[in-house]
Design a protein around this motif. Structure first.
Motif, PDB file in Angstrom:
ATOM      1  N   ALA A 623     -10.482   4.607   2.398  1.00 48.19           N
ATOM      2  CA  ALA A 623      -9.856   4.287   1.118  1.00 48.19           C
ATOM      3  C   ALA A 623      -8.510   4.978   0.990  1.00 48.19           C
ATOM      4  O   ALA A 623      -7.524   4.389   0.511  1.00 48.19           O
ATOM      5  N   LEU A 624      -8.440   6.254   1.422  1.00 45.44           N
ATOM      6  CA  LEU A 624      -7.163   6.981   1.367  1.00 45.44           C
ATOM      7  C   LEU A 624      -6.097   6.276   2.204  1.00 45.44           C
ATOM      8  O   LEU A 624      -4.932   6.181   1.786  1.00 45.44           O
ATOM      9  N   ASP A 625      -6.487   5.754   3.369  1.00 41.85           N
ATOM     10  CA  ASP A 625      -5.516   5.042   4.214  1.00 41.85           C
ATOM     11  C   ASP A 625      -4.994   3.796   3.499  1.00 41.85           C
ATOM     12  O   ASP A 625      -3.786   3.514   3.531  1.00 41.85           O
ATOM     13  N   TRP A 626      -5.896   3.031   2.852  1.00 47.95           N
ATOM     14  CA  TRP A 626      -5.476   1.807   2.178  1.00 47.95           C
ATOM     15  C   TRP A 626      -4.541   2.117   0.997  1.00 47.95           C
ATOM     16  O   TRP A 626      -3.513   1.455   0.832  1.00 47.95           O
ATOM     17  N   PHE A 627      -4.903   3.110   0.195  1.00 48.62           N
ATOM     18  CA  PHE A 627      -4.065   3.436  -0.967  1.00 48.62           C
ATOM     19  C   PHE A 627      -2.734   4.052  -0.531  1.00 48.62           C
ATOM     20  O   PHE A 627      -1.696   3.817  -1.179  1.00 48.62           O
ATOM     21  N   THR A 628      -2.728   4.820   0.548  1.00 47.74           N
ATOM     22  CA  THR A 628      -1.474   5.374   1.049  1.00 47.74           C
ATOM     23  C   THR A 628      -0.551   4.261   1.511  1.00 47.74           C
ATOM     24  O   THR A 628       0.655   4.267   1.224  1.00 47.74           O
ATOM     25  N   SER A 629      -1.131   3.265   2.218  1.00 49.80           N
ATOM     26  CA  SER A 629      -0.324   2.105   2.640  1.00 49.80           C
ATOM     27  C   SER A 629       0.213   1.356   1.427  1.00 49.80           C
ATOM     28  O   SER A 629       1.368   0.899   1.421  1.00 49.80           O
ATOM     29  N   ALA A 630      -0.613   1.242   0.393  1.00 47.46           N
ATOM     30  CA  ALA A 630      -0.180   0.542  -0.818  1.00 47.46           C
ATOM     31  C   ALA A 630       0.973   1.289  -1.489  1.00 47.46           C
ATOM     32  O   ALA A 630       1.939   0.674  -1.967  1.00 47.46           O
ATOM     33  N   ARG A 631       0.878   2.619  -1.538  1.00 41.63           N
ATOM     34  CA  ARG A 631       1.956   3.412  -2.177  1.00 41.63           C
ATOM     35  C   ARG A 631       3.252   3.282  -1.387  1.00 41.63           C
ATOM     36  O   ARG A 631       4.336   3.099  -1.971  1.00 41.63           O
ATOM     37  N   GLU A 632       3.173   3.369  -0.071  1.00 41.83           N
ATOM     38  CA  GLU A 632       4.384   3.269   0.761  1.00 41.83           C
ATOM     39  C   GLU A 632       5.010   1.888   0.625  1.00 41.83           C
ATOM     40  O   GLU A 632       6.240   1.756   0.519  1.00 41.83           O
ATOM     41  N   ASP A 633       4.167   0.848   0.597  1.00 39.12           N
ATOM     42  CA  ASP A 633       4.679  -0.513   0.464  1.00 39.12           C
ATOM     43  C   ASP A 633       5.363  -0.702  -0.889  1.00 39.12           C
ATOM     44  O   ASP A 633       6.450  -1.289  -0.967  1.00 39.12           O
ATOM     45  N   ALA A 634       4.738  -0.171  -1.957  1.00 41.65           N
ATOM     46  CA  ALA A 634       5.318  -0.321  -3.298  1.00 41.65           C
ATOM     47  C   ALA A 634       6.635   0.443  -3.411  1.00 41.65           C
ATOM     48  O   ALA A 634       7.595  -0.041  -4.043  1.00 41.65           O
ATOM     49  N   SER A 635       6.679   1.634  -2.837  1.00 39.73           N
ATOM     50  CA  SER A 635       7.915   2.422  -2.884  1.00 39.73           C
ATOM     51  C   SER A 635       9.034   1.697  -2.147  1.00 39.73           C
ATOM     52  O   SER A 635      10.194   1.672  -2.604  1.00 39.73           O
ATOM     53  N   HIS A 636       8.710   1.108  -0.990  1.00 38.07           N
ATOM     54  CA  HIS A 636       9.711   0.394  -0.199  1.00 38.07           C
ATOM     55  C   HIS A 636      10.254  -0.810  -0.973  1.00 38.07           C
ATOM     56  O   HIS A 636      11.467  -1.105  -0.893  1.00 38.07           O
ATOM     57  N   ARG A 637       9.382  -1.475  -1.735  1.00 42.31           N
ATOM     58  CA  ARG A 637       9.806  -2.666  -2.480  1.00 42.31           C
ATOM     59  C   ARG A 637      10.344  -2.322  -3.863  1.00 42.31           C
ATOM     60  O   ARG A 637      10.842  -3.203  -4.564  1.00 42.31           O
ATOM     61  N   GLY A 638      10.214  -1.056  -4.277  1.00 42.51           N
ATOM     62  CA  GLY A 638      10.675  -0.660  -5.603  1.00 42.51           C
ATOM     63  C   GLY A 638       9.797  -1.194  -6.719  1.00 42.51           C
ATOM     64  O   GLY A 638      10.268  -1.350  -7.855  1.00 42.51           O
TER      65      GLY A 638
END
Length: 821
Positions: A623-638
């Motif tokens: 779960a931590l891996d999935w949410f970390t990927s989600a945070r990085e993706d959201a930050s990249h897209r603003g």
């Protein structure tokens, strides 16, 4: 033998109403004499409505009525007065009847008499110029026809029809009508209708001393159905009628007359319609007609018929039938293969018997070999051949040929549907027809016993299904007659209808959730409408497994957009029902589909809702891996909203891992972002989680502040599910030892429990019951604690082994229950 000159039989002057009435009163009780009179009248009358026929049938219906006998005598004499030829024939009948009555069973009973009238010769006739002395003609005594016993042999291997036989026996015992009993046994081809009726009628043969007749009406034969007129001719001749009229109405009237005083059972097999059956109904109240048909024949209800729809055999009965047919020794060699064959035969006795015949005829072939050959759908019917004939497929082909063009088209397309049970709306969308027309087509298929009524579906929607072998037949017909392109379109239309309906349910159950795009090839899609959130949840709970099957199918077909969007639409079901394995599997598929479709928001949604499934399933590191990927993706897209959602998921994961300080920091960061962008519901959820963390950290006052505000805000945005969660945690905060408000705690928890019941969340009902048990235990109420824990365990056991294990541990830690003595 006695030879009577023409003048020796009397003339019109010898007939009186009194004498004729007496003869009629006697003849109505003697089938042969009455049959002869009926033939005479039917030959003279212009139709069934003629006064002669009406008077005849009136006396038939009330044989003991002297007034009706007098009326018939008067009508007969009036006819004889006007038509001399009829008078001569009537006089001859009267003389024969009187002579028969006088002879009785004595010395002349076996003699052959002749009739000589203006238009007809019967019996033995001597033609000579002059006769001197006696004339002696030696003839064989008349051969009496045997009582007809025409039923097909009842099968010796007969299993699992006790309920059906009991229903037929009960229908006969309860029959109180003025006319004979009519029973219609219906069902699809190969389900065992003829075998059942043959078995039943054979068991009650003594009740019908005048015979049991059988007629195959040929409703599904290549040559077309039998004409009622032809069938009546055979039935009449079976009962000894030598002179059968040519017209249908006359045959039917004679049939009713002949059977009026008899106890006969008639089996009409392979009937096509009520209209085909109706002229064949006998006239006696002691008669019984058993109609066998693949169609429902609802029109026979107007004639007072009793209906019995025959279903397929259960798996155990199918296996037992197979075992009996091949022999116990061969079946016992591989019981698993026997069960597999029984399942592949889908409960159709015809298919089971054909499979058994193949094994019995091949002593060196193992049962497992046949089971393996039947596994592939494309080879199933090929494995059910006998002497080169695909018996099962041919039987279904006969039913298929009887369908009209549009009904046959619907049948083919329903065979392609990727769901087992479907409603009218789903079928209409898949077949691209209107809902009212689809209802008519489905009714036609149900009438033909090719489609089964599966009862009411969720949200009061009626459901239908095709039995496995029938579905396979429809699929074969679709592939051979329409091609792969049509099948693909039907499946896509069906998928899009389920996507639209699941989306409508999601929006009703979670109106404040962020809405994602939907892509349809065949728009507009007419989704099922729901009257309330409860109806939407009922539909989603029932259709959840089917939706999961469609997710897999969409992935296999490469329909990435529909695939991830369907996973997104299923979120309310995952939250309330907690099928953790399906929650995780669907999001793995959905994440891959969203990435393949190049949909960034879809990827973000799959990562965050999928991460929730992972931490709820106890897979915290993943779960931590999935949410970390989600945070990085959201930050990249603003995308600040998506980033807050990822932070919230990370906080939940760390909370479950016991890392309270890190969880608090992540929830606080998420709250700041949500407040800044005006995401009111998101901010309320962050406060709810901060309250939970504070409660877990023994800060109940801080917890109550967060939770009270979260409860108010979630209620304001009509998120009743999460508002109930806040109320439950608030209840536990009041139970904390430093607060010590147990009564208020129980009140809040009970209120939360009722709200979760209304929301349909089984998981949270169990969770709140566990909280009530904890509260009772903390305040020394062991009996109440035990009751709440047990209630919680009962709800957890079907859905969550981990939670069940925790509840079992809580119950073990309670002090033992007091025992008597």
């Amino acid at each position: 033998m006695t030879v009577f000159p023409k003048t020796g039989r009397g003339g019109m002057e010898a007939l009186t109403v009194t004498d004729l009435t007496a003869a009629l009163t006697t003849a109505v009780r003697k089938p042969l004499a009455w049959n002869s009179l009926s033939e005479l009248i039917n030959g003279a009358a212009e139709g069934p409505g003629h006064p002669l026929c009406e008077a005849l049938m009136a006396l038939e219906s009330e044989p003991a009525s002297r007034s009706r006998a007098i009326t018939l005598a008067q009508v007969l004499l009036e006819r004889a007065r006007v038509h001399s030829e009829f008078g001569t024939a009537l006089s001859g009948w009267m003389f024969d009847e009187s002579a028969t009555a006088q002879d009785g069973p004595g010395e002349h009973a076996g003699e052959i008499r002749n009739v000589v009238d203006s238009g007809r010769l019967s019996g033995t006739v001597v033609q000579a110029a002059e006769i001197h002395g006696g004339v002696h003609v030696l003839t064989e005594p008349a051969t009496r026809m045997p009582v007809p016993r025409q039923l097909l042999p009842a099968p010796s291997d007969f299993v699992d029809r006790d309920t059906d036989l009991a229903s037929l026996h009960r229908a006969r015992a309860e029959h109180r009508g003025a006319s004979g009993l009519i029973v219609a046994v219906t069902g699809p081809a190969g389900v065992g209708k003829t075998a059942l009726v043959s078995r039943w009628l054979t068991s009650i043969a003594p009740a019908f001393p005048d015979g049991q007749l059988y007629a195959d009406l040929g409703g599904y034969s290549l040559g077309g159905p039998q004409l009622p007129s032809d069938v009546l001719g055979r039935l009449l001749r079976s009962l000894g009628c030598a002179h059968v009229p040519t017209e249908l109405a006359e045959k039917a009237a004679l049939w009713r007359s002949v059977t009026a005083g008899r106890q006969v059972a008639v089996m009409l097999d392979n009937a096509l319609s009520a209209a085909q059956v109706r002229p064949l109904l006998p006239g006696g109240r002691d008669s019984l007609v058993a109609v066998v048909s693949r169609r429902r024949l609802t029109g026979l209800g107007l004639d007072g018929a009793v209906f019995r729809a025959l279903d397929v055999l259960g798996s155990t009965a199918s296996a037992e039938l197979f075992r009996r047919r091949v022999g116990g020794c061969r079946a016992s060699e591989d019981p698993a293969a026997v069960r597999r064959i029984a399942a592949l035969c889908a409960g159709f006795p015809l298919a089971v018997c054909v499979a058994a015949a193949r094994v019995a005829a091949r002593p060196r072939q193992s049962v497992a070999a046949l089971a393996g050959g039947m596994t592939a759908d494309a080879r199933r019917f090929e494995s059910l051949r006998v002497d080169g004939d695909s018996v099962v497929e041919s039987a279904l082909d006969d039913s298929y040929r009887a369908l009209t063009g549009e009904v046959a088209r619907a049948y083919r397309r329903l065979g392609v549907l990727p769901v087992d049970v479907f409603g009218v709306d789903a079928a209409a969308a898949a077949c691209a027809v209107s809902r009212p027309r689809m209802q008519q087509l489905l009714d036609e298929l149900v009438e033909a016993s090719l489609l089964e009524d599966a009862g009411n579906r969720p949200a009061t929607e009626p459901g239908f299904r095709l039995h496995d072998l029938i579905r396979l037949h429809a699929l074969h017909r679709s592939r051979s007659e329409e091609g792969e392109g049509t099948s693909t379109e039907v499946v896509r239309r069906c998928l899009e209808w389920y996507l639209a309906t699941a989306t409508a349910a999601r929006y009703l159950l979670a109106p404040t959730h962020r809405r994602m795009r939907r892509d349809y090839l065949f728009s507009p899609v007419r989704a099922l409408g729901f009257e309330s959130p409860d109806a939407a949840l009922e539909w989603m709970n029932a259709e959840g497994p089917s939706l999961m099957r469609l997710v897999r199918l969409a992935s296999e077909r490469g329909w990435s957009d529909v695939c991830w969007q369907l996973v997104d639409a299923m979120q309310p079901w995952f939250l309330r029902s907690r099928p953790y394995d399906l929650w995780v599997e669907s999001h793995r598929i959905g994440l891959a589909a969203a990435r393949n479709a190049g949909h960034a928001e879809g990827v973000s949604r799959m990562l965050t809702t999928g991460g929730s499934g992972l931490y709820n399933a106890g897979r915290l590191d993943e779960a931590l891996d999935w949410f970390t990927s989600a945070r990085e993706d959201a930050s990249h897209r603003g995308d600040r909203r998506a980033k807050a959602q990822a932070l919230h998921g990370l906080g939940q994961t760390h909370r479950l891992a016991g890392r309270l300080d890190l969880a608090k920091a992540l929830f606080t960061e998420a709250l700041d972002i949500r407040s800044a962008i005006g995401h009111r519901r998101g901010a309320a959820l962050s406060r709810l989680c901060l309250g939970d963390v504070a409660l877990a950290g023994d800060r109940p006052d801080e917890a109550r502040l967060y939770l009270a505000r979260a409860r108010a805000e979630l209620t304001a945005v009509q998120d009743r599910y999460d508002a109930a969660r806040a109320l439950a945690f608030l209840g536990r905060a009041h139970a904390h030892p430093s607060v010590r408000h147990p009564d208020e705690a129980v009140r809040l928890l009970v209120a939360a429990l009722e709200e979760f019941r209304a929301a349909g969340s089984v998981h949270w009902q169990a969770r709140v019951l566990e909280m009530l048990g904890q509260t009772a235990q903390e305040y020394g109420a062991s009996d109440a604690a035990r009751r709440h824990f047990r209630d919680s365990l009962r709800l957890y056991q079907p859905v969550s082994p981990g939670d069940s294990e925790r509840l079992e541990g809580r119950l073990r830690k309670l002090r033992p229950e007091p025992t008597d003595g």
